[in-house]
Design an enzyme around this catalytic site. Structure first.
Site, PDB file in Angstrom:
ATOM      1  CB  CYS A 142      24.695 -80.839 102.044  1.00 22.47           C
ATOM      2  SG  CYS A 142      24.492 -82.426 102.855  1.00 22.47           S
TER       3      CYS A 142
ATOM      4  CD  GLU B 143      21.101 -79.712 103.223  1.00 21.68           C
ATOM      5  OE1 GLU B 143      22.000 -80.396 103.661  1.00 21.68           O
ATOM      6  OE2 GLU B 143      20.670 -79.824 101.949  1.00 21.68           O
TER       7      GLU B 143
ATOM      8  CE  LYS C 152      21.645 -80.816  98.813  1.00 15.44           C
ATOM      9  NZ  LYS C 152      20.866 -81.534 100.057  1.00 15.44           N
TER      10      LYS C 152
END
Ligand SMILES: *[C@@H]1O[C@H](CO)[C@@H](O)[C@H](O)[C@H]1NC(C)=O
Ligand SMILES: *[C@@H]1O[C@H](CO)[C@@H](O)[C@H](O)[C@H]1NC(C)=O
Ligand SMILES: *[C@@H]1O[C@H](CO)[C@@H](O)[C@H](O)[C@H]1NC(C)=O
Ligand SMILES: *[C@@H]1O[C@H](CO)[C@@H](O)[C@H](O)[C@H]1NC(C)=O
Ligand SMILES: *[C@@H]1O[C@H](CO)[C@@H](O)[C@H](O)[C@H]1NC(C)=O
Ligand SMILES: *[C@@H]1O[C@H](CO)[C@@H](O)[C@H](O)[C@H]1NC(C)=O
Ligand SMILES: *[C@@H]1O[C@H](CO)[C@@H](O)[C@H](O)[C@H]1NC(C)=O
Length: 506
Positions: free
Chosen positions: A215, A82, A182
């Site tokens: 993440c 990321e 995300k």
């Protein structure tokens, strides 16, 4: 002896061929790259597209080299971290020139390398697509994208566009096969939360079903757990930019625990920047791993491993990375009742346990009990969770350990409900140091710990001295109790925890 030897000789060539065939069917070769991102020191300043592309080109140049290196090792898929292309700390407006346009799925299939002029502002996607085609491998990367929207749709931002933290996947001919926005942003001012939950899955010729998330997503039900429980994902592609936080949430701890708890393969690529505590990438099957964690240099690292097509199979041990193996691990309901649980009479069940104290661990108020003897059985409770520990210290160092419980809403740097039983080495010999970050430990402990968790989403976390991963010998459920135990540890214990997430109470 002799006949067998001859047969072996005669068939060796054919055996080799059939072995290779079987091998290629059972395993695929995956790469993850922990990338020392070249950071934009001016990330809040406004710049133009040309300068933004020049800046990002530096990181993309490193990506190209890694794809070439991975191709030499016959990798079929590679994952990059990321924020690896543009870096961190942008504002909504300062990141704008760094964003690629991402065409909606009804405008695909699209091969950016072969059709570069089909859409404007797609230079980064083109470059990634060409890398995939040239390396003949699937390329998974994270970048910022812009998606125009109509203000009539209420969630559309006032400037008429969404800005998404985006993972993209290109097939081995450069075709864009998947993209994911995300969901669980971690204080990222530059990006919007997608208006709808996405569960992105795709298949490859070498394995199915891949899913992806990013993440912080790993701590939440959407989309991480839904992908696995509802969409039957077996392989997760996981770009991350994870700041390590011991004792419970170093990047490799949660990566290892997630793959073990869910029984999938996880291909995790983190950013490498020791000053901001970012290191820790790996290729994990439920019972094996190859990982990278290095706080002593600023080097990136390419990991290449065989990954089982079916994650419930065993991976062969390869010789070029740190690999560890557990002889036996069991999951879920197949677990047997831990012997101790049946026979043990908790000696102090009706007493007030001595020496209970409160200390903060990762911003949560844990209730701890110290391990004051070299063996024993102790319990500690908070809210609706009781945690139990039966232990023997087999190698002693002058170190304080404490066993703690937390059952409550975590509210710092994100809001999420936790149920945790954790055995930790304290930072010093004072109770208030329990929960502090430690990386070294000399005390070897054989233990069994368990608790009456309400959630069934529990991640077994085990870390030993010098930030080494381990797996419990056994863990699982019996009679509504989740337990883990370990009797074959050989190095000092830093953390042994059952890290439970109660998603419904977030
Ligand atoms: C950062 O941006 C400022 C203002 O745009 C500029 O003066 C400065 O030279 C930039 N620094 C670097 C290292 O690019
Ligand atoms: C980003 O901002 C945080 C908080 O202001 C700071 O600690 C960190 O060093 C910054 N990172 C970079 C790469 O500039
Ligand atoms: C790309 O931008 C140019 C210049 O603004 C414009 O003329 C062209 O129509 C655009 N192409 C597409 C495919 O949008
Ligand atoms: C490129 O890859 C995609 C996705 O795997 C596939 O659907 C397509 O047929 C391939 N195209 C060519 C020309 O091989
Ligand atoms: C660990 O758990 C396994 C499986 O439940 C059990 O057979 C074993 O006795 C346990 N070991 C210890 C030391 O509690
Ligand atoms: C944790 O405990 C401390 C001291 O007892 C208290 O001041 C603080 O408010 C507590 N924090 C939370 C989040 O409960
Ligand atoms: C866990 O055990 C404690 C002590 O027996 C009990 O008070 C608590 O209600 C139990 N929690 C659950 C969820 O059953």
């Amino acid at each position: 002896m002799l006949p067998r030897y001859c047969i072996l000789l005669v068939c060796s060539f054919f055996c080799l061929i059939s072995f290779l065939n079987a091998y290629s069917k059972d395993f695929y070769i995956a790469a993850v790259y922990e990338h020392h991102t070249i950071l934009n020191q001016n990330s809040t300043a406004l710049t133009d597209r040309k300068s933004a592309l020049e800046f990002m080109s530096q990181n993309l140049g490193i990506y190209e080299k890694q794809v070439t290196a991975a191709a030499r090792k016959h990798a079929q898929i590679i994952v990059f971290p990321e924020d690896g292309i543009h870096g961190f700390n942008y504002t909504r407006s300062s990141i704008y020139p760094f964003l690629d346009f991402l065409p909606a799925s009804n405008l695909r299939p699209w091969n950016p390398c072969l059709e570069p002029h089909r859409f404007n502002d797609t230079e980064v996607l083109q470059r990634l697509s060409c890398m995939a085609a040239k390396g003949r491998m699937y390329v998974v990367a994270n970048l910022g994208t812009k998606v125009p929207c109509q203000r009539l749709n209420s969630p559309c931002p006032p400037d008429g566009r969404y800005q998404f933290n985006t993972n993209v996947v290109f097939s081995n001919n450069g075709t864009l096969v998947a993209s994911y926005f995300k969901k669980n942003l971690y204080f990222e001012l530059a990006f919007d939360t997608p208006p709808e939950n996405q569960c992105v899955v795709f298949d490859t010729p070498f394995a199915s079903r891949f899913g992806l998330f990013t993440c912080f997503d790993i701590l939440f039900y959407e989309p991480a757990i839904r992908l696995i429980e509802k969409h039957m994902v077996k392989h997760v592609l996981y770009p991350t930019a994870w700041m390590n936080q011991l004792p419970l949430l170093s990047a490799i701890q949660i990566q290892r625990a997630f793959a073990t708890a869910t029984g999938i393969n996880l291909l995790a690529a983190n950013v490498h920047h020791t000053q901001i505590g970012m290191t820790g990438s790996g290729i994990y099957s439920p019972t094996k791993s190859s990982f990278y964690y290095d706080m002593t240099s600023e080097n990136g690292k390419l990991l290449v491993e065989n990954v089982p097509v079916d994650p419930s199979w065993e991976t062969p041990v390869s010789d070029h990375e740190e690999i560890y193996t557990t002889q036996k691990i069991r999951y879920g309901d197949s677990c047997e009742m831990p012997i101790n649980l049946v026979s043990m009479k908790l000696p102090f069940q009706h007493q007030t346990p001595p020496y209970l104290f409160q200390a903060q661990m990762m911003y949560d108020n844990f209730t701890f009990i110290p391990l004051l003897t070299n063996e024993g059985t102790i319990q500690v409770c908070a809210a609706s969770l009781c945690c139990y520990l039966s232990y023997t210290k087999t190698l002693l160092a002058n170190e304080l350990y404490a066993f703690g419980v937390f059952d409550g809403l975590h509210t710092v740097h994100g809001t999420y409900y936790l149920q945790i039983c954790a055995l930790v080495k304290c930072g010093g010999l004072e109770p208030e140091t329990c929960g502090h970050e430690v990386t070294e430990a000399g005390t070897v402990i054989h233990y069994q710990l368990w608790g009456n968790f309400t959630t069934n989403h529990i991640f077994p976390i085990l870390l030993t001295s010098d930030v080494m991963l381990d797996l419990p010998s056994f863990w699982g459920w019996k009679n509504n109790l989740c337990y883990m135990n370990n009797t074959r540890m050989s190095s000092g214990l830093v953390t042994a925890a059952l890290y439970g997430r109660w998603y419904e109470r977030d």
